[in-house]
Design a protein around this motif. Structure first.
Motif, PDB file in Angstrom:
ATOM      1  N   VAL A 112       6.218   2.268  -2.193  1.00  0.00           N
ATOM      2  CA  VAL A 112       6.317   1.199  -3.199  1.00  0.00           C
ATOM      3  C   VAL A 112       6.068   1.808  -4.580  1.00  0.00           C
ATOM      4  O   VAL A 112       5.098   2.553  -4.772  1.00  0.00           O
ATOM      5  N   PRO A 113       6.955   1.538  -5.539  1.00  0.00           N
ATOM      6  CA  PRO A 113       6.823   2.167  -6.864  1.00  0.00           C
ATOM      7  C   PRO A 113       5.447   1.972  -7.492  1.00  0.00           C
ATOM      8  O   PRO A 113       4.820   0.912  -7.362  1.00  0.00           O
ATOM      9  N   ARG A 114       4.999   2.988  -8.174  1.00  0.00           N
ATOM     10  CA  ARG A 114       3.674   2.953  -8.810  1.00  0.00           C
ATOM     11  C   ARG A 114       3.573   1.840  -9.837  1.00  0.00           C
ATOM     12  O   ARG A 114       2.498   1.252 -10.037  1.00  0.00           O
ATOM     13  N   GLU A 115       4.699   1.532 -10.477  1.00  0.00           N
ATOM     14  CA  GLU A 115       4.688   0.486 -11.497  1.00  0.00           C
ATOM     15  C   GLU A 115       4.261  -0.864 -10.908  1.00  0.00           C
ATOM     16  O   GLU A 115       3.634  -1.681 -11.595  1.00  0.00           O
ATOM     17  N   GLN A 116       4.618  -1.094  -9.644  1.00  0.00           N
ATOM     18  CA  GLN A 116       4.231  -2.343  -8.998  1.00  0.00           C
ATOM     19  C   GLN A 116       2.706  -2.426  -8.847  1.00  0.00           C
ATOM     20  O   GLN A 116       2.095  -3.477  -9.070  1.00  0.00           O
ATOM     21  N   ILE A 135       2.561  -5.464  -2.440  1.00  0.00           N
ATOM     22  CA  ILE A 135       2.912  -4.190  -1.820  1.00  0.00           C
ATOM     23  C   ILE A 135       3.528  -4.376  -0.433  1.00  0.00           C
ATOM     24  O   ILE A 135       4.630  -3.882  -0.155  1.00  0.00           O
ATOM     25  N   LEU A 136       2.850  -5.097   0.450  1.00  0.00           N
ATOM     26  CA  LEU A 136       3.368  -5.255   1.812  1.00  0.00           C
ATOM     27  C   LEU A 136       4.723  -5.965   1.883  1.00  0.00           C
ATOM     28  O   LEU A 136       5.595  -5.537   2.649  1.00  0.00           O
ATOM     29  N   PRO A 137       4.957  -7.047   1.119  1.00  0.00           N
ATOM     30  CA  PRO A 137       6.284  -7.673   1.192  1.00  0.00           C
ATOM     31  C   PRO A 137       7.412  -6.717   0.822  1.00  0.00           C
ATOM     32  O   PRO A 137       8.490  -6.768   1.429  1.00  0.00           O
ATOM     33  N   GLN A 138       7.178  -5.844  -0.161  1.00  0.00           N
ATOM     34  CA  GLN A 138       8.211  -4.882  -0.532  1.00  0.00           C
ATOM     35  C   GLN A 138       8.329  -3.763   0.490  1.00  0.00           C
ATOM     36  O   GLN A 138       9.432  -3.341   0.853  1.00  0.00           O
TER      37      GLN A 138
END
Length: 232
Positions: A112-116, A135-138
């Motif tokens: 998951v991208p760090r920006e998130q 995080i988990l949904p993505q």
């Protein structure tokens, strides 16, 4: 060659329910263990990470057949408690494929991208809120393709239950039919292959639906390429 075709199909089908039960039970246990172990490997607690790593390496690094024999034959000697053959198979399948699935979960979460993550911090989300709501949904969208491969491998792994006399499809073919109709082994095993293929297609179709829904939920198209670590 086809004189006993109907008998062969019905005899293999007699083991279909047990194959499905072992598959579903193994998938449920493997999924739970995959998320628990995968997230534990990302924990800030070194002891928890170490324990989880031992579990993953032991169950990935040893033979499924030996694991099955250990649970079914050795464990009762040590504990005095005999596990039913089907449940022994489900436990082994769940523990084994859960170890592979843990790496899928860990890899997807880390992807998951760090920006998130930084956005979550900016919104003052707690660590639990970050994981659950962002995080988990993505990550889940990226987990589905490798989990599809994993679940199909688990389905095929149910054939190992023949070794502990669970009368699933492979047992029905090898112990009931082939021993009596040796000259028609090719037809018998072709029927078994078709049964496994149909079940694999059903798993794949169901997981594709799940992937599309998960992707829509986070506002993006599902990825085509599976993450590494599926254990296929």
């Amino acid at each position: 060659m086809f004189d006993h075709f109907g008998l062969f199909v019905s005899t293999v089908a007699d083991g279909l329910l047990l194959t499905i039960e072992a598959t579903v039970g193994g998938i449920l246990l493997a999924t739970v263990l995959s998320f628990l172990a995968g997230l534990a490997m990302l924990s800030r607690f070194a002891v928890l990470r170490a324990i989880t790593r031992v579990y993953v390496e032991v169950w990935r690094g040893t033979s499924e057949v030996v694991q099955l024999f250990w649970i079914y034959f050795a464990l009762p000697v040590l504990t005095g408690f005999q596990i039913l053959p089907l449940w022994s198979g489900i436990v082994v399948l769940g523990l084994n494929f859960g170890a592979y699935g843990a790496e899928i979960v860990r890899g997807a979460v880390q992807a998951v991208p760090r920006e998130q993550r930084e956005g979550c911090v900016a919104l003052n989300f707690t660590p639990a809120q970050r994981m659950r709501r962002v995080i988990l949904p993505q990550a889940f969208v990226d987990m589905v393709p490798p989990f599809t491969n994993l679940f199909i491998q688990l389905l095929k792994g149910t054939a190992l239950l023949t070794f502990i006399t669970v009368p699933e499809m492979t047992y029905q073919a090898s112990q009931v039919l082939v021993t009596r109709y040796t000259g028609q082994a090719a037809l018998i095993w072709t029927i078994v292959l078709v049964f496994y293929l149909v079940l694999s297609i059903l798993i794949t179709s169901g997981m594709k639906v799940l992937e599309r829904r998960a992707a829509v939920r986070v506002g993006r198209a599902p990825r085509r390429a599976a993450l590494s670590g599926a254990g296929t």
